[in-house]
Design an enzyme around this catalytic site. Sequence first.
Site, PDB file in Angstrom:
ATOM      1  N   PHE A 106      -1.022  -6.798  -6.430  1.00  0.00           N
ATOM      2  CA  PHE A 106       0.199  -5.335  -6.048  1.00  0.00           C
ATOM      3  C   PHE A 106       0.263  -5.444  -4.175  1.00  0.00           C
ATOM      4  CE2 PHE A 106      -2.062  -1.906  -4.520  1.00  0.00           C
ATOM      5  CZ  PHE A 106      -3.512  -2.988  -5.448  1.00  0.00           C
ATOM      6  N   LYS A 107      -0.734  -5.957  -4.079  1.00  0.00           N
ATOM      7  CA  LYS A 107      -1.178  -5.755  -2.632  1.00  0.00           C
ATOM      8  C   LYS A 107       0.169  -6.385  -1.827  1.00  0.00           C
ATOM      9  CE  LYS A 107      -6.071  -4.400  -3.042  1.00  0.00           C
ATOM     10  NZ  LYS A 107      -6.600  -4.961  -3.845  1.00  0.00           N
ATOM     11  N   ASP A 108       0.229  -7.446  -2.486  1.00  0.00           N
ATOM     12  CA  ASP A 108       1.635  -7.647  -2.051  1.00  0.00           C
ATOM     13  C   ASP A 108       2.767  -6.351  -1.242  1.00  0.00           C
ATOM     14  OD1 ASP A 108       1.107 -10.611  -1.611  1.00  0.00           O
ATOM     15  OD2 ASP A 108       1.890 -10.504  -3.922  1.00  0.00           O
TER      16      ASP A 108
END
Length: 436
Positions: A106-108
């Site tokens: 999710f850090k994208d």
Amino acid sequence: MKFYSTNNTSHQVSFKEAVFNSMPQDRGLYMPVSIPRLDDKFLNNLDSFTLPEIAFYVAKNLLGDDIPDNDLKAIITDAINFFAPVVGLEESVYVLELWHGPSLAFKDFGARFMSRVMSYFLKEGEKQLDVLVATSGDTGGAVALGFLGVPNTRVTILYPKGKVSGIQELQLTTNGQNIRAIEVDGTFDDCQALVKQAFTDPELNKKFRLTSANSINIARLIPQTFYYFNAYAQLLKQGKNKVVFSVPSGNFGNIGAGILAWKMGLPVEQFIAATNANDTVPEFLRTGVYQAKPSVQTISNAMDVGNPSNWVRIADMFKADPVELTKKVVGFSYTDEETLQAIEKIYSSYNYVVCPHTAIAWQALKDWQQNQPTGKAAGVFLSTAHPCKFPDVLPDHVSKAIVIPEEVKRLEGKTKHAASLGIDFEDFKKYLLENN
Ligand SMILES: *Cc1c(COP(=O)(O)O)cnc(C)c1O
């Protein structure tokens, strides 16, 4: 929109300054001076918008005129070019898959938006931006792939040798272009210490325009609100309008973004903060005492945080009514053994493989639902990473069932490029000065 420091609300800066500074001098965190509520017309018709449309509307609501509409649209379409589907697993249990971006985590969302915002604010002729980042795995991959090819930027990633998974290491070390990796013979804390010292070194600061890309940057938080709205939109399409989010939490940026979305008007019934043995926040929610602890190592290592840096933002959003915080957010924490059992249970119940972080969020949702009247709210647990990033942690038979994504197969054919350093700052400094 102006941003204040949580330590001093009269210290206010522009969005650009908040993005490039990451953290105010007084060591608070930047927060918007006001959190405008979205209009009801938008909120009630969320299901008629796509993810990029929602993202634009939400970002615009928060940022106002800081970035002209067309530029903001371009940043969003370029950054959020993948889906975040909500998948139903059983009655009232849904998973929000946040790993369809390039680094499979999710850090994208945060890293891709932040990189493009930084690049946008870099004016013609300004000095190249040098991003220094220490990573225990996921952050580095998202930042590397987020900044890859972004003009006028260079990223240097420090990671602890032998302490990141095979796929994570390939994501860090096979990019080339404006991304370089340094394998440090030490721990994540050693990497972090080197980066921190670089930021205070006068010679390095004179020579380079250094910036950090860590999770406290406000430009990483804002785009994480987008997928909460988009998840709700998908539930609306299925006729559900009550939702509970269970979020696997470490630094509390992800759940903090959810709360920010709620503050902007997203109707969320409950947030569940799910942690591993690093249970500072669940303890606080139970006892009312916030006691930071040294972090302990677990199999869900992206959440091994004993003093979550984004907690001050959450406290800030509830400062008018601290009691409401303990109602809106409930906490659950789990041991490694319980995490493994959850992974097994999810696999045997739904034939679905999750990473250890995700498993904790599922377990917390199930435990919370136990004490709730059934069938009322849709329970959504956030899946923060693709399980293939953590193959060694999963039981063998579960690990074998992972479907390896195409982009990972491509990575496996590439060669690792990383400089090797010890934990001595002078050596790191010399490396930076000599490899310019
Ligand atoms: C970073 C990370 C988390 C923790 O998210 P926070 O925003 O720090 O709470 C959870 N799961 C995975 C896979 C991560 O990479």
